[in-house]
Design a protein around this motif. Structure first.
Motif, PDB file in Angstrom:
ATOM      1  N   LEU A  29       0.844  -1.186   0.000  1.00 43.10           N
ATOM      2  CA  LEU A  29       0.000   0.000   0.000  1.00 43.10           C
ATOM      3  C   LEU A  29       0.881   1.238   0.000  1.00 43.10           C
ATOM      4  N   ASP A  30       0.353   2.305  -0.566  1.00 48.07           N
ATOM      5  CA  ASP A  30       1.073   3.575  -0.556  1.00 48.07           C
ATOM      6  C   ASP A  30       0.987   4.212   0.824  1.00 48.07           C
ATOM      7  N   ALA A  31       2.061   4.842   1.239  1.00 46.06           N
ATOM      8  CA  ALA A  31       2.104   5.561   2.515  1.00 46.06           C
ATOM      9  C   ALA A  31       2.750   6.919   2.295  1.00 46.06           C
ATOM     10  N   PRO A  32       2.112   7.795   1.527  1.00 47.44           N
ATOM     11  CA  PRO A  32       2.729   9.103   1.230  1.00 47.44           C
ATOM     12  C   PRO A  32       2.768  10.006   2.461  1.00 47.44           C
ATOM     13  N   GLY A  33       3.861  10.705   2.612  1.00 49.13           N
ATOM     14  CA  GLY A  33       3.967  11.669   3.705  1.00 49.13           C
ATOM     15  C   GLY A  33       4.468  11.091   5.008  1.00 49.13           C
ATOM     16  N   ILE A  34       4.865   9.817   5.039  1.00 49.46           N
ATOM     17  CA  ILE A  34       5.383   9.257   6.287  1.00 49.46           C
ATOM     18  C   ILE A  34       6.681   9.968   6.656  1.00 49.46           C
ATOM     19  N   VAL A  35       6.838  10.282   7.921  1.00 46.20           N
ATOM     20  CA  VAL A  35       8.015  11.017   8.387  1.00 46.20           C
ATOM     21  C   VAL A  35       9.215  10.075   8.436  1.00 46.20           C
ATOM     22  N   ASP A  36      10.258  10.409   7.732  1.00 45.25           N
ATOM     23  CA  ASP A  36      11.474   9.580   7.675  1.00 45.25           C
ATOM     24  C   ASP A  36      12.345   9.898   8.884  1.00 45.25           C
ATOM     25  N   ASP A  37      11.973   9.287  10.021  1.00 40.97           N
ATOM     26  CA  ASP A  37      12.675   9.526  11.285  1.00 40.97           C
ATOM     27  C   ASP A  37      12.817   8.187  11.998  1.00 40.97           C
ATOM     28  N   PHE A  38      14.042   7.765  12.220  1.00 43.56           N
ATOM     29  CA  PHE A  38      14.315   6.463  12.825  1.00 43.56           C
ATOM     30  C   PHE A  38      13.753   6.346  14.232  1.00 43.56           C
ATOM     31  N   TYR A  39      13.650   7.449  14.972  1.00 46.69           N
ATOM     32  CA  TYR A  39      13.311   7.407  16.392  1.00 46.69           C
ATOM     33  C   TYR A  39      11.818   7.389  16.662  1.00 46.69           C
ATOM     34  N   LEU A  40      10.979   7.462  15.647  1.00 48.82           N
ATOM     35  CA  LEU A  40       9.531   7.499  15.831  1.00 48.82           C
ATOM     36  C   LEU A  40       8.927   6.108  15.672  1.00 48.82           C
ATOM     37  N   ASN A  41       7.741   5.937  16.238  1.00 48.56           N
ATOM     38  CA  ASN A  41       6.991   4.674  16.169  1.00 48.56           C
ATOM     39  C   ASN A  41       5.563   4.981  15.731  1.00 48.56           C
ATOM     40  N   VAL A  42       5.327   4.958  14.426  1.00 47.98           N
ATOM     41  CA  VAL A  42       4.057   5.470  13.869  1.00 47.98           C
ATOM     42  C   VAL A  42       3.253   4.361  13.212  1.00 47.98           C
ATOM     43  N   LEU A  43       3.403   3.107  13.656  1.00 50.60           N
ATOM     44  CA  LEU A  43       2.662   1.982  13.074  1.00 50.60           C
ATOM     45  C   LEU A  43       2.336   0.988  14.170  1.00 50.60           C
ATOM     46  N   ASP A  44       1.056   0.527  14.216  1.00 52.47           N
ATOM     47  CA  ASP A  44       0.662  -0.462  15.216  1.00 52.47           C
ATOM     48  C   ASP A  44      -0.581  -1.209  14.730  1.00 52.47           C
ATOM     49  N   TRP A  45      -0.660  -2.484  15.120  1.00 51.64           N
ATOM     50  CA  TRP A  45      -1.752  -3.385  14.688  1.00 51.64           C
ATOM     51  C   TRP A  45      -2.545  -3.777  15.928  1.00 51.64           C
ATOM     52  N   SER A  46      -3.855  -3.576  15.895  1.00 50.30           N
ATOM     53  CA  SER A  46      -4.692  -3.807  17.075  1.00 50.30           C
ATOM     54  C   SER A  46      -5.124  -5.259  17.180  1.00 50.30           C
ATOM     55  N   SER A  47      -5.621  -5.628  18.361  1.00 45.70           N
ATOM     56  CA  SER A  47      -6.147  -6.980  18.572  1.00 45.70           C
ATOM     57  C   SER A  47      -7.440  -7.207  17.803  1.00 45.70           C
ATOM     58  N   ASN A  48      -8.085  -6.148  17.304  1.00 45.08           N
ATOM     59  CA  ASN A  48      -9.283  -6.252  16.468  1.00 45.08           C
ATOM     60  C   ASN A  48      -8.946  -6.249  14.978  1.00 45.08           C
ATOM     61  N   THR A  77      12.883  -0.207  -0.721  1.00 42.54           N
ATOM     62  CA  THR A  77      14.049   0.430  -1.341  1.00 42.54           C
ATOM     63  C   THR A  77      14.699   1.457  -0.430  1.00 42.54           C
ATOM     64  N   SER A  78      14.107   1.712   0.732  1.00 37.70           N
ATOM     65  CA  SER A  78      14.689   2.595   1.744  1.00 37.70           C
ATOM     66  C   SER A  78      14.545   1.933   3.099  1.00 37.70           C
ATOM     67  N   ARG A  79      15.139   2.526   4.115  1.00 39.75           N
ATOM     68  CA  ARG A  79      15.165   1.890   5.429  1.00 39.75           C
ATOM     69  C   ARG A  79      13.763   1.678   5.972  1.00 39.75           C
ATOM     70  N   ILE A  80      13.599   0.568   6.675  1.00 41.58           N
ATOM     71  CA  ILE A  80      12.319   0.223   7.298  1.00 41.58           C
ATOM     72  C   ILE A  80      12.231   0.974   8.623  1.00 41.58           C
ATOM     73  N   LEU A  81      11.224   1.814   8.736  1.00 43.12           N
ATOM     74  CA  LEU A  81      11.089   2.657   9.926  1.00 43.12           C
ATOM     75  C   LEU A  81      10.379   1.948  11.067  1.00 43.12           C
TER      76      LEU A  81
END
Length: 447
Positions: A124-143, A394-398
């Protein structure tokens, strides 16, 4: 006659009483086994037999007839008269091995060798994601709902029907979104912001329930849940426990890091907290060791990494085992005994370690990487043999997060793509997500 070769003669008396030269050969004594002898045949061969027949000069017809009868009676091909041991028994055909050992339990239901897909299942496309190693901007819920922050906006993607919903878009004064974490109930989600605040949202009603202020002075880049406690880590190096059941939500502060906290993970028991920072330090905190008068009671202060520690993962099958990964200057995965603080193993990966996820079904560990490989590696634990290397980004996995059934992972990278990997396979029996009672967030919500 040559005098040097004189022959000595001995009388019979001398032959009888002179001592014999003792040789090793004369010390052995062979006693025949009479039980294995045919005495009748032995007597025949000694007293008569074929040699007696050859040596006889005169023989009568009756003796010749008797000898002929003996020849027919006894087998003349016998090799010897004396027998020193019994003949070995006739060999018995070996019993097949399959009849000796019982068939393995559930042999017909043996688990086939798992095929690990080498590519992503969905992109999926994720345009505008902040390219910052120290952030945690992805999570999958129990639902089974995935939350991702793209700049100032948080989107919810349902894995069941692939629908997308916008949860919130914050103003530029408070954004961008710097961290996301689902509550154990799968309904509420915490959103950390660049202005040091944390928002709490209800994903079903799409309503803002509460804003946590005055805890941090800089952005909140890491979040971790422990039942009703939301733990936040900030750029100000502080770690704070927030009890969402009460109005004065700050109940504990952990002070130990001296740079930004970029990794937070509670153990399954909820008794130990692991924290990693940009100061290359890894801390293990124990709730029972924290007193009401002091906030500096860490259990272990570990400084073996030589770069920022963001990737943290508690082992699901061994409660005191913690895995941590170092940044670009370290590139190592280390394993720790959380009780003693000892480093059990260190593995060089060759790339920046961005995330770690344990398999819920096998003794395997998945790592995501940045510079220079930008791939995922599946490791067999504890041998740490590489089972598979998955490429696509093609770039680092954040960021990397695991599905609630433990089969798949999702990764977001600086190449502005969100990829899904069916790396852990399908479990034999999928366990339903644990149900959690709704927490009373609305008591102190902001309308």
């Amino acid at each position: 006659m040559d005098s040097s070769r004189k022959i000595k003669y001995r009388s019979p008396l001398q032959e009888q009483f002179l001592p014999r030269k003792r040789n090793r050969e004369n010390l052995d004594r062979f006693i025949p086994n009479r039980a294995a002898m045919d005495l009748d045949y032995a007597n025949y061969m000694v007293t008569g037999g074929r040699k007696g027949k050859e040596n006889s000069v005169v023989s009568s017809p009756s003796s010749e007839a008797y000898r002929k009868l003996l020849d027919e009676t006894f087998n003349m091909n016998r090799p010897r008269i004396l027998t020193f041991k019994e003949k070995p028994p006739t060999p018995v055909e070996a019993i097949p091995r399959r009849l000796l050992s019982p068939p393995p339990h559930n042999a017909k239901s043996a688990k086939p060798r798992r095929q690990i897909p080498q590519g992503s299942e969905r992109t999926l496309d994720a345009p505008g994601i902040v390219d910052d190693f120290y952030l945690n901007v992805l999570d999958w819920s129990s639902n089974n709902v995935l939350a991702i922050a793209l700049g100032n906006t948080v989107y919810l993607w349902s894995a069941s029907d692939a629908s997308v919903e916008e949860l919130v878009t914050v103003d530029d004064e408070v954004g961008p979104v710097t961290s996301i974490s689902w509550a154990p109930d799968g309904q509420h989600v915490a959103v950390g912001l660049n202005n040091s605040n944390v928002q709490l949202w209800d994903s079903i009603s799409v309503k803002l329930l509460r804003v946590l202020r005055d805890g941090h002075q800089q952005r909140v880049g890491s979040l971790a849940w422990n039942k009703h406690i939301l733990t936040t880590g900030g750029g100000d190096s502080r770690i704070i426990d927030n009890d969402l059941r009460v109005r004065s939500h700050i109940v504990e502060t952990y002070i130990g890091h001296h740079q930004e906290v970029c990794g937070l993970k509670w153990s399954a028991s909820g008794q130990q907290l692991a924290s990693g920072g940009n100061d290359n330090l890894l801390f293990i905190w124990d709730r029972s060791a924290i007193s009401s008068t002091s906030s500096h009671q860490w259990l272990h202060r570990l400084q073996n990494h030589s770069a920022a520690v963001k990737a943290l993962a508690w082992c699901p099958f061994q409660g005191n085992l913690l895995a941590s990964g170092g940044g670009e200057g370290d590139q190592c995965i280390k394993f720790w005994n959380a009780h003693t603080g000892s480093c059990l193993n260190s593995v060089e990966t060759g790339s920046q370690v961005c995330g770690l996820v344990w398999s819920k079904n096998e003794r395997e560990l998945l790592s995501s990487h940045g510079f220079s490989q930008n791939h995922l590696v599946l490791w067999k634990y504890p041998s740490m043999v590489r089972m598979a290397e998955l490429s696509g980004h093609t770039s680092r996995i954040l960021c990397m997060t695991q599905s609630p059934d433990g089969c798949a992972v999702a990764t977001a990278a600086a190449d502005e793509t969100l990829r899904f990997w069916n790396v852990f396979g399908i479990p034999e029996v999928a366990k339903p997500p644990r149900e959690e009672s709704s927490m009373p967030f609305v008591d102190y919500c902001i309308r």
